[in-house]
Each structure stands twice: as C-alpha cells, then as structure tokens.
Write a protein that holds these residues in place. Structure first.
Motif, PDB file in Angstrom:
ATOM      1  N   ARG A  30      -3.739  -1.558  29.661  1.00 51.79           N
ATOM      2  CA  ARG A  30      -4.223  -0.220  29.328  1.00 51.79           C
ATOM      3  C   ARG A  30      -3.428   0.821  30.101  1.00 51.79           C
ATOM      4  O   ARG A  30      -2.695   0.499  31.046  1.00 51.79           O
ATOM      5  CB  ARG A  30      -5.718  -0.110  29.670  1.00 51.79           C
ATOM      6  CG  ARG A  30      -6.372   1.139  29.108  1.00 51.79           C
ATOM      7  CD  ARG A  30      -7.874   1.060  29.090  1.00 51.79           C
ATOM      8  NE  ARG A  30      -8.450   2.323  28.637  1.00 51.79           N
ATOM      9  CZ  ARG A  30      -9.741   2.530  28.468  1.00 51.79           C
ATOM     10  NH1 ARG A  30     -10.606   1.562  28.728  1.00 51.79           N
ATOM     11  NH2 ARG A  30     -10.200   3.696  28.048  1.00 51.79           N
ATOM     12  N   CYS A  31      -3.563   2.046  29.704  1.00 54.94           N
ATOM     13  CA  CYS A  31      -2.895   3.146  30.400  1.00 54.94           C
ATOM     14  C   CYS A  31      -3.347   3.182  31.858  1.00 54.94           C
ATOM     15  O   CYS A  31      -4.543   3.043  32.160  1.00 54.94           O
ATOM     16  CB  CYS A  31      -3.223   4.470  29.712  1.00 54.94           C
ATOM     17  SG  CYS A  31      -2.364   5.891  30.438  1.00 54.94           S
ATOM     18  N   THR A  32      -2.403   3.362  32.762  1.00 54.20           N
ATOM     19  CA  THR A  32      -2.719   3.380  34.194  1.00 54.20           C
ATOM     20  C   THR A  32      -3.182   4.742  34.678  1.00 54.20           C
ATOM     21  O   THR A  32      -3.583   4.886  35.840  1.00 54.20           O
ATOM     22  CB  THR A  32      -1.487   2.956  35.010  1.00 54.20           C
ATOM     23  OG1 THR A  32      -0.393   3.851  34.720  1.00 54.20           O
ATOM     24  CG2 THR A  32      -1.082   1.523  34.667  1.00 54.20           C
ATOM     25  N   ARG A  33      -3.126   5.749  33.788  1.00 52.74           N
ATOM     26  CA  ARG A  33      -3.543   7.099  34.156  1.00 52.74           C
ATOM     27  C   ARG A  33      -4.612   7.570  33.164  1.00 52.74           C
ATOM     28  O   ARG A  33      -4.294   8.183  32.137  1.00 52.74           O
ATOM     29  CB  ARG A  33      -2.341   8.043  34.134  1.00 52.74           C
ATOM     30  CG  ARG A  33      -1.241   7.743  35.135  1.00 52.74           C
ATOM     31  CD  ARG A  33      -1.559   8.336  36.504  1.00 52.74           C
ATOM     32  NE  ARG A  33      -1.659   9.786  36.414  1.00 52.74           N
ATOM     33  CZ  ARG A  33      -0.603  10.616  36.431  1.00 52.74           C
ATOM     34  NH1 ARG A  33       0.627  10.120  36.545  1.00 52.74           N
ATOM     35  NH2 ARG A  33      -0.788  11.911  36.363  1.00 52.74           N
ATOM     36  N   LEU A  61       3.651   4.609  31.702  1.00 54.76           N
ATOM     37  CA  LEU A  61       2.285   4.617  32.229  1.00 54.76           C
ATOM     38  C   LEU A  61       1.458   3.429  31.739  1.00 54.76           C
ATOM     39  O   LEU A  61       0.327   3.242  32.169  1.00 54.76           O
ATOM     40  CB  LEU A  61       1.573   5.923  31.838  1.00 54.76           C
ATOM     41  CG  LEU A  61       2.190   7.222  32.363  1.00 54.76           C
ATOM     42  CD1 LEU A  61       1.346   8.414  31.923  1.00 54.76           C
ATOM     43  CD2 LEU A  61       2.311   7.185  33.879  1.00 54.76           C
ATOM     44  N   LEU A  62       2.031   2.636  30.835  1.00 49.31           N
ATOM     45  CA  LEU A  62       1.287   1.501  30.290  1.00 49.31           C
ATOM     46  C   LEU A  62       1.250   0.357  31.292  1.00 49.31           C
ATOM     47  O   LEU A  62       2.295  -0.074  31.799  1.00 49.31           O
ATOM     48  CB  LEU A  62       1.928   1.029  28.984  1.00 49.31           C
ATOM     49  CG  LEU A  62       1.287  -0.201  28.325  1.00 49.31           C
ATOM     50  CD1 LEU A  62      -0.131   0.112  27.863  1.00 49.31           C
ATOM     51  CD2 LEU A  62       2.137  -0.691  27.148  1.00 49.31           C
ATOM     52  N   GLY A  63       0.076  -0.162  31.571  1.00 46.19           N
ATOM     53  CA  GLY A  63      -0.043  -1.338  32.419  1.00 46.19           C
ATOM     54  C   GLY A  63       0.336  -2.584  31.637  1.00 46.19           C
ATOM     55  O   GLY A  63      -0.322  -2.931  30.663  1.00 46.19           O
ATOM     56  N   THR A  64       1.409  -3.233  32.036  1.00 43.50           N
ATOM     57  CA  THR A  64       1.926  -4.382  31.280  1.00 43.50           C
ATOM     58  C   THR A  64       1.814  -5.685  32.067  1.00 43.50           C
ATOM     59  O   THR A  64       2.506  -6.651  31.761  1.00 43.50           O
ATOM     60  CB  THR A  64       3.395  -4.143  30.888  1.00 43.50           C
ATOM     61  OG1 THR A  64       4.180  -3.966  32.084  1.00 43.50           O
ATOM     62  CG2 THR A  64       3.530  -2.914  29.994  1.00 43.50           C
ATOM     63  N   ASP A  65       0.950  -5.718  33.061  1.00 42.19           N
ATOM     64  CA  ASP A  65       0.800  -6.910  33.893  1.00 42.19           C
ATOM     65  C   ASP A  65       0.208  -8.060  33.079  1.00 42.19           C
ATOM     66  O   ASP A  65      -0.900  -7.951  32.536  1.00 42.19           O
ATOM     67  CB  ASP A  65      -0.107  -6.590  35.085  1.00 42.19           C
ATOM     68  CG  ASP A  65      -0.294  -7.783  36.011  1.00 42.19           C
ATOM     69  OD1 ASP A  65       0.502  -8.743  35.914  1.00 42.19           O
ATOM     70  OD2 ASP A  65      -1.249  -7.748  36.817  1.00 42.19           O
ATOM     71  N   HIS A  66       0.937  -9.168  32.980  1.00 38.01           N
ATOM     72  CA  HIS A  66       0.451 -10.357  32.279  1.00 38.01           C
ATOM     73  C   HIS A  66      -0.375 -11.262  33.196  1.00 38.01           C
ATOM     74  O   HIS A  66      -0.841 -12.327  32.757  1.00 38.01           O
ATOM     75  CB  HIS A  66       1.635 -11.165  31.719  1.00 38.01           C
ATOM     76  CG  HIS A  66       2.233 -10.598  30.470  1.00 38.01           C
ATOM     77  ND1 HIS A  66       2.921  -9.412  30.442  1.00 38.01           N
ATOM     78  CD2 HIS A  66       2.239 -11.058  29.184  1.00 38.01           C
ATOM     79  CE1 HIS A  66       3.344  -9.166  29.212  1.00 38.01           C
ATOM     80  NE2 HIS A  66       2.935 -10.144  28.424  1.00 38.01           N
TER      81      HIS A  66
END
Length: 694
Positions: free
Chosen positions: A393-396, A416-421
């Motif tokens: 999800r968006c980190t902001r 700003l997109l959270g891309t943590d797998h």
C-alpha cells in the motif's frame, strides 16, 4: 474466539449513525448448511418467510470465491433470513414467488461475470459452455440478466425494493458502450428499474441496506450510502455538490463527449477523494455516489471466516461446475489491484487499494481445508487478483488520500508504493509448512515488475510454488500497445524470464513460463501482431489458447475501441473493429496451426510482409499450403453451409427487447397478458390507421 468488528460504510453525507456490525459467530467444527434454495428447504428450517431473496445467474456455490456465497453468509451472520434463487426460469415470475413476499428486498445479480461476456466470444459467437452452470450447460440465464431478473422481481411482488449488484450492474451503472449491440446504452438503473445499484464488492452496503430497511427506512432513504447508484425522478434535483457528466444524449451522439465522460468517471474512483457523479438521461438524473471505503483487515477476516461448506449446493447432485473446480482448493489472501490495466475491470470492481487478510485468518482456512477428507493436500492457488500485492500500500496515507493516479506501477513504480514482499514470503512459508498441506501453488497472475524487486520472493516462488510452468501475462510486445494497456515494456518480461530461469536453476528445477497475450487490443494493428508472432516463433512459444480483446462496459480500453481515441491524451488510436481484422490478428498468434495458414498468409500479404512466407528461420508459414491447411479450408467451407454460425443477440436499438435470449419475447408489463399494448380497433376509441400511439 474472534472478536466482532464493525463493517461500517462511512457516510456519504453528514449523517451520523452506529456502525454496521456483524455479530459474533459461534465456534463450529463443521460448516453450517447452505442457504435454502426452495420453499421446501425454507420450511424445513421452520421459516414462514425470508427477509432477503438473492437472485443469481450462477449456480449456487457456498464458497468464498462466489459472490452469492459471501453475501448470503454475511447477511445470515447479521441475523437475517436469506434464500437463494439460482438460475431461475426468467420467462415467468412464478419462481420468484416460491419463498413468498420478502420482508426486506430482492438482491439481483447476473452472476460472477457480465452475462454477455459469459454468453459470447469476442467474435460474438455463442460459447460452447458456461463455467458457472452445472455441467457447463449454456442457456440457463438470459442476456443482460440483471434486467429481466429485476423485472420479474417487480412483477412477482410489486413494492418490494429491488437492489441490483454484481459485476454486470456495477459496470453498467452509468451510460456505457455495449459491444454486442454496438450502441451506447443508458444506465442499467433505467432499463432494469432497480431501486439501487450496489457497485463494488458489496458486503458493507448489503448489511447496511438490510438493517436500515428493517428499521423502517424507505429505499429512498438509502440514497446517502457510499457504493450505490440510483435514478431520480424527472422532478427531483440531484445533490448540489455533484460532478455533472456529459449527458446520455451527448455521449450517445458525440464520441468526444463519451471520451470526456470516461475520463471524468475514472478520475473519481479513489474512494478517499472521489466526488459524487451525476449523469442526466433526458430529464432523469442518474446519481453515482463515491465508492465504499476499503474493508478493514478485521472485517475481511470475519467475512472469509464464515462457516462456508465450500461446495456447490446438494441440489446439483454431483454435476460438475467448471468454475468451482478451478477454485475449490484455492485461498483468497487479498483484494484489489493498483495495476490499473485499461482492459481489466478488477480495479474498477474491487478497488485500487489493496485489502489483505491476516496471516492467522489465511492459515486457519488452510487448516480447515485439511480437515476435509476430500482434500488432496494440494492448494491450487494462494493469491487474489494479483499474486504478489499482499499487504502492499501507499507509504504516505496523507498523499494516498489526495492521489488521482490510476496506476501505482505505470509508467513506473511509484516511489511511495510499499513493495515489500516480506509479509508474503513469510505467509507462503507458513502455508506450505501447515500440517496436511503437501503443495501450495501460485496460480494468480504475477506482477512481474514488482516480483523483480524481490529476489527472495522469486527464489521461494520457483523452489516451492511452481509445478513446472508459471503463467504470466506480458500481453503484447509492441511498446505503444503496452503503453495504452498501462503495462510494462517488453524488456520487463525479458528481465523476469531471465530471473525466473536463474531461480529455477538454483532450485534444481527445469521450469517454463507460459505467457499470455491479447489480440486486437486498441493500438494493435497487423504490423504489431506480426512482430508479436515473430517473437513467439523465435522463443518457441505456441499458445494453446488466445485471449481476444472484448470491450467490456466501463473499461478505459473499451472507450478507446468505441471512440478511436485515448480518453486521457486525446490521441487517435488504431482499432481493429471488423470481425475479419480481428480474425487475422487472432490467427497470427497461432500461426503454427494448419487451419490458420490462409488467414496468416492474407495478413502477411496485406501488411506487405511476404518476407515471412517461405523457408527462412523467421518465416511464419511455408510458401506452399500444407495438406492439413487445405483439408481444414475444405472442412470449414462445408460446415459454413450447414446453418447459422452466429447467434442473434437481443438489440433494443433494433426493436428487440433487452435481456431475452432465444426465448419468448416478453417485456416488463406486470399484470398484463402481453408485452405490448394492443392497437384499438376503429370505432372503439382508436386512432386512424398509421397514427402514432400515445
């Protein structure tokens, strides 16, 4: 025991009320019986009536992959009596009367798919089977099923509110292009005469509707709800703070106005900042409220934790339901998609904001699956609309609340997109280590640009979750077509292919990618398809199935198809509109099939690419037609003379009533013996021959 949480649709107006809440469910070791589908089943429960009758064009499957399964269980958990009217004979209102008069409302849905896409191929040919019907049988639902289902509901019990929902109603809630009639059709609210259309996934809205109607409110009182659309009377005035779209008459006659309306509609799809939309149809205003806010993780856990049987209703007596067979051993871990592909309706229906279940909820479902003696130990899929967007999800949040961007990953991944797998990697590990689970496959689509950001995810995917082949969807090779699709460039697919091959090598496995491509998408001309065909040959790909672009209502790519323009840039877009052009593009993707030889030859000559005919290494077809190609042409010619190849589709623009398919023509005239007014005879008050009727 799970603590009850609120399913609370935020107010569209300033109205302040107690949140909608699902009651706490008792812990049960087995699933509850499916909801009643007949009067006998209703009476066996000791009921004399029901609160809600759900009408669906699908077979009734009590599984969380099916809308009626979820919505029925959600209302049941909220204390309502619910019956399911599955695939009724719509030529009569009698099936609608079997449960008696519903206390609250009829809920109407065409099913998990738009009924026209369910019925017809991209070439407008009748499909050979229906994946959502017992035995795959066709003809168990009408064309544009929402319309006749709503009419029969009205006819059976006048005065009972009719609430339409599902994919078909959601995507047709405003004026839209209908590919099968080649016309711009007005809002389905007007043709169906439904009181409300619930768009999106619907759990939040359906509970609030039931509770407020039970409390004595009228269906008009429900107009302040998010995720709903409604039609106003000619004398009513829409809310002042609405964004007014080009009118139905304008979008029907002016393609530039249609493109303008499409742009405005899609710019108002973020529920955190979307405006209310109004579109006039003559003197009537159709009002579309902002979408419902994303469902919380707690509520999502509760929805998927309800006591489903995970099976079709026993009335089907073991008949195979193809769509169920595909998903019966799958687990949904998330909803939504921020990809924003212009040809896909998932973002429109499920939202762009990812909604994820908790690990505990998912692992609990897996454990329950292992307790079923019929479970093989193999999970067919653990995913959702996209396999690798779990908990992204968006980190902001403050930026997300204002953002109007339609894709978080195109033209490049938002910073700003959270891309943590990481959360997904951990979930996959725990799922395959669950006692009783032998294998967990990933069959949902992989977002390849995101996957390449996590070597660990790719390593685990290749080592543990692929059974020899992995399906991916690069969709095309032409950069302009990919741009119009909002898909990554061809280089992204090449990079993923290399990374996956290396991960498979490290795992000691020989595994392959199975890429999916689309023919006839806006922007794709013969030259683009020929280059795709050459790419397929050079890489040894021979697609067994070809995805042919179908202009689904509401999609941005559908606007391109109809108007010949990109609604966001205004630039002209090539469109293969004629069936012959579409056949040529489709044949190029399967150039290796003898029966396609003459179509491929025609396409190559038409594009001045005779250099690809012959014996060269890049040539798509030989100079001389093979014997199998000649035999196929002869066989096709013989079959063509044996009857009507195409089905006649109901087209109201040409005087055919909507929603009636190969059946007696009967329009919406409750209490009337015929569908039309009878002309009065001269001398009994009638006009002279040829005069207009009132």
């Amino acid at each position: 025991m799970m603590t009850p949480q609120a399913i609370a649709p935020p107010p569209c107006s300033a109205r302040n009320e107690a949140p909608t809440q699902l009651p706490e469910l008792p812990m049960v070791s087995i699933a509850l019986p499916p909801l009643p589908t007949s009067r006998a089943e209703m009476e066996a429960r000791g009921w004399d009536a029901v609160d809600v009758v759900f009408v669906t064009g699908d077979a009734y499957v009590d599984h969380p992959a099916f809308a009626m399964g979820i919505l029925g269980r959600v209302l049941e958990a909220a204390g309502f009596r619910v019956a399911i009217l599955s695939q009724p004979d719509w030529r009569s209102a009698e099936p609608w009367r079997q449960f008696g008069r519903p206390r609250l409302f009829f809920g109407v849905s065409a099913g998990n798919m738009d009924s026209m896409i369910n019925h017809y191929t991209a070439n407008k040919k009748v499909r050979n089977d229906d994946a959502y019907s017992p035995g795959g049988k066709i003809g168990l639902r009408p064309d544009r099923a929402t319309i006749p289902y709503s009419h029969r509901s009205r006819e059976a019990f006048p005065g009972v509110p009719v609430i339409a929902g599902g994919v078909e109603a959601s995507l047709r809630r405003l004026a839209h292009y209908d590919y099968w009639s080649d016309t711009v059709k007005r809002s389905i609210l007007l043709d169906s005469k439904a009181d409300l259309v619930v768009f999106g996934m619907g759990e939040q809205q359906i509970v609030e509707i039931a509770r407020r109607l039970r409390a004595g409110e009228t269906v008009k009182d429900l107009r302040d709800m998010r995720g709903t659309a409604y039609a106003m009377g000619a004398s009513e005035t829409p809310p002042a703070d609405s964004l007014v779209l080009p009118t139905y008459d304008e979008v029907k006659t002016d393609k530039l106005k249609f493109a303008e309306a499409t742009k405005r509609i899609h710019m108002e799809t973020n529920p955190l900042n979307a405006k209310r939309l109004v579109q006039y149809h003559d003197r009537q205003a159709v009002v579309c409220n902002p979408p419902a806010l994303p469902i919380s993780q707690e509520d999502m856990d509760r929805v998927y934790g309800l006591p489903y049987t995970r099976r079709p209703h026993p009335m089907y007596k073991g008949q195979r339901i193809p769509a169920f067979e595909v998903v019966k051993d799958s687990v949904t871990i998330m909803r939504g998609c921020f990809g924003g592909c212009t040809f896909c309706s998932i973002t429109t229906h499920q939202g762009r904001i990812i909604q994820s279940r908790s690990q505990d909820s998912i692992l609990t479902e897996l454990k329950k699956m292992t307790e079923d003696p019929k479970f093989s130990g193999v999970v067919s899929d653990i995913g959702g609309p996209t396999a690798n967007m779990y908990e992204m999800r968006c980190t902001r949040p403050e930026v997300e609340a204002k953002c109007k961007r339609l894709s978080c990953v195109h033209p490049k991944v938002c910073k700003l997109l959270g891309t943590d797998h990481g959360p997904l990697i951990d979930l996959m590990k725990k799922s395959r280590e669950t006692p009783g689970i032998e294998k967990v496959h990933v069959a949902s689509g992989i977002r390849m640009d995101l996957a390449q950001l996590s070597p660990k995810y790719l390593e685990d995917l290749a080592r543990h979750h692929v059974g020899g082949t992995l399906k991916v969807a690069p969709e095309h090779t032409d950069s302009n077509v990919l741009k119009l699709m909002k898909k990554p460039n061809q280089e992204d697919y090449a990079g993923f292919a290399d990374a996956f091959a290396e991960a498979s090598r490290k795992a000691g496995k020989k595994q392959f990618l199975v890429p999916y491509y689309i023919a006839s998408h806006p922007g794709s001309d013969l030259n683009a398809m020929i280059e795709l065909a050459v790419f397929l040959k050079q890489n040894g790909y021979k697609p067994d199935q070809v995805q042919d672009f179908i202009p689904a209502p509401f999609d941005i790519a559908t606007c391109m198809y109809y108007t010949g323009r990109d609604p966001f840039t205004g630039e002209e877009v090539y469109v293969a509109q004629h069936l012959r052009d579409r056949k040529l593009q489709r044949a190029l993707m399967q150039f290796f099939k003898p029966e396609n030889y003459f179509l491929v030859r025609e396409a190559l000559l038409k594009a001045d690419r005779a250099d690809l005919i012959g014996g060269g290494c890049d040539c798509l077809i030989p100079a001389q037609a093979p014997k199998a190609a000649l035999e196929a042409r002869r066989r096709h010619a013989n079959e063509a003379g044996q009857g009507d190849h195409y089905h006649s589709i109901a087209n109201p623009a040409k005087g055919k009533p909507a929603g009636e398919r190969e059946m007696q023509k009967q329009g919406y005239r409750p209490g009337r013996s015929t569908a039309r007014r009878q002309d009065k005879k001269p001398g009994r008050g009638g006009g002279r021959p040829g005069s207009k009727s009132s």
